[in-house]
Write an enzyme that holds these catalytic residues in place. Structure first.
Site, short mmCIF file in Angstrom:
data_model
loop_
_atom_site.label_atom_id
_atom_site.label_comp_id
_atom_site.label_asym_id
_atom_site.label_seq_id
_atom_site.Cartn_x
_atom_site.Cartn_y
_atom_site.Cartn_z
N SER A 13 0.89 -1.25 0.04
CA SER A 13 0.09 0.09 -0.08
C SER A 13 1.05 1.15 -0.02
O SER A 13 0.57 2.32 -0.67
CB SER A 13 -1.00 -0.07 1.07
OG SER A 13 -0.33 0.57 2.29
N ARG A 61 22.85 -14.20 3.70
CA ARG A 61 22.08 -12.87 3.46
C ARG A 61 23.22 -12.07 2.39
O ARG A 61 22.72 -11.04 1.54
CB ARG A 61 22.50 -12.02 4.74
CG ARG A 61 21.12 -12.47 5.54
CD ARG A 61 20.98 -12.04 6.94
NE ARG A 61 19.95 -12.40 7.63
CZ ARG A 61 18.84 -12.00 7.81
NH1 ARG A 61 18.50 -10.79 7.28
NH2 ARG A 61 17.94 -12.61 8.58
N ASN A 103 13.79 4.34 4.22
CA ASN A 103 12.62 3.29 4.58
C ASN A 103 11.36 4.16 5.46
O ASN A 103 11.76 5.16 5.84
CB ASN A 103 13.41 2.45 5.69
CG ASN A 103 12.46 1.46 6.28
OD1 ASN A 103 11.78 0.71 5.58
ND2 ASN A 103 12.37 1.34 7.68
N HIS A 105 9.12 3.31 8.48
CA HIS A 105 9.01 2.48 9.62
C HIS A 105 7.56 2.82 10.64
O HIS A 105 7.45 4.20 10.63
CB HIS A 105 10.13 2.68 10.63
CG HIS A 105 9.99 1.78 11.80
ND1 HIS A 105 10.20 0.38 11.72
CD2 HIS A 105 9.83 1.95 13.16
CE1 HIS A 105 10.19 -0.04 13.06
NE2 HIS A 105 9.78 1.03 13.69
N THR A 137 20.62 3.51 7.49
CA THR A 137 21.98 3.07 7.78
C THR A 137 22.23 1.73 8.31
O THR A 137 21.29 1.11 8.58
CB THR A 137 22.45 4.01 9.05
OG1 THR A 137 21.59 3.54 10.23
CG2 THR A 137 22.20 5.35 8.79
N GLU A 170 1.30 7.13 7.05
CA GLU A 170 2.36 6.76 6.27
C GLU A 170 2.42 6.93 4.79
O GLU A 170 3.41 7.40 4.11
CB GLU A 170 2.68 5.11 6.31
CG GLU A 170 2.97 4.37 7.59
CD GLU A 170 3.11 3.23 7.56
OE1 GLU A 170 3.60 2.53 6.76
OE2 GLU A 170 2.77 2.24 8.61
#
Ligand code: NHR
Ligand code: GAR
Length: 212
Positions: A13, A61, A103, A105, A137, A170
């Site tokens: 979304s 990873r 980002n 959050h 970061t 958001e």
């Protein structure tokens, strides 16, 4: 025009809000680490190129991060927007995209880093909650803050109700942050976020919706 890519893991979304915002740039790809992410179909239906870098296909990873780096660079991205992206990224990846990796959050950082933020807010009994757009970061959810929005925590809240209230904010602050960066009005300088022009007042970087 600058290019940006959006990284998702699920519903998408926030990705939709960014694509609907008609940002001053071109979305060169939506990339998911999960082949079944619902957001991929939405982006494809909008004519946005999509790609999958499935983390399960890699032994480590680091190898996943390397493949993701290659996919992003193939698209020529000036800006990388994590939008509900659920894999922790390693230091080499983060350093490579430093200052152009962002980002969103779902908490008022530095409160409630990590996962399950709405449950944590209710458990702790805070009266305000919200969301944070930040430069990424290596240290998880600790990067320099670009913009935040606050919402009230109400008496009968559940994690779902509170999460929906946060999510609506958001969608607004992420487009504000992305627009500022793409227009060169917001940048990372010596580990601090610098907003220029009309966004230097507090009101522009702290969004307090009516009723909060
Ligand atoms: N990477 C770095 N280095 N720094 C950040 O600030 C990052 C990041 C990668 C993602 C988003 C973040 C959030 O907003 C984000 C910020 C995933 C996890 C997590 O624990 C935590 C925080 C965030 C994203 N992920 C699990 C993992 O093992 C997997 C969970 C799952 O797949 O459901 O990577 O909250
Ligand atoms: C959003 O609330 C986002 O802030 C959060 O997940 C949701 C994704 O929704 N991100 C994280 O928790 C990152 N760990 P969306 O896919 O509909 O944008």
């Amino acid at each position: 025009m600058k290019n940006y890519v959006i990284l998702i893991s699920g519903r998408g979304s926030n990705m939709q809000a960014l694509l609907d915002a008609r940002l001053p740039g071109t979305c060169s790809a939506v990339i998911s680490n999960r082949p079944d992410a619902a957001g991929l179909a939405w982006a494809a239906a909008r004519g946005v190129p999509t790609a999958v870098v499935d983390h399960k296909a890699f032994a480590s990873r680091e190898e996943f991060d390397t493949a993701l780096t290659a996919e992003i660079e193939r698209r020529g991205a000036d800006l990388v927007l994590l939008a509900g992206f659920m894999r922790v990224l390693g230091e080499a990846f983060v350093r490579r995209f430093e200052g152009r990796l962002v980002n969103i959050h779902p908490s008022l950082l530095p409160a409630f880093p990590g996962l399950h933020t709405h449950e944590a807010a209710l458990q702790t009994g805070v009266r305000v909650h919200g969301c944070t757009v930040h430069f990424v970061t290596p240290a998880l959810d600790c990067g320099p803050i670009i913009v935040q929005a606050v919402v009230p925590v109400l008496a009968d809240d559940t994690a779902d109700l509170l999460g929906a209230r946060v999510l609506a904010q958001e969608h607004l602050v992420y487009r504000q942050a992305a627009q500022g960066i793409l227009e060169g009005r917001c940048r990372l300088e010596a580990g601090r976020v610098i907003w220029t022009s009309d966004t230097t007042t507090g009101a522009a970087v702290l969004r307090v919706p009516a009723g909060a």
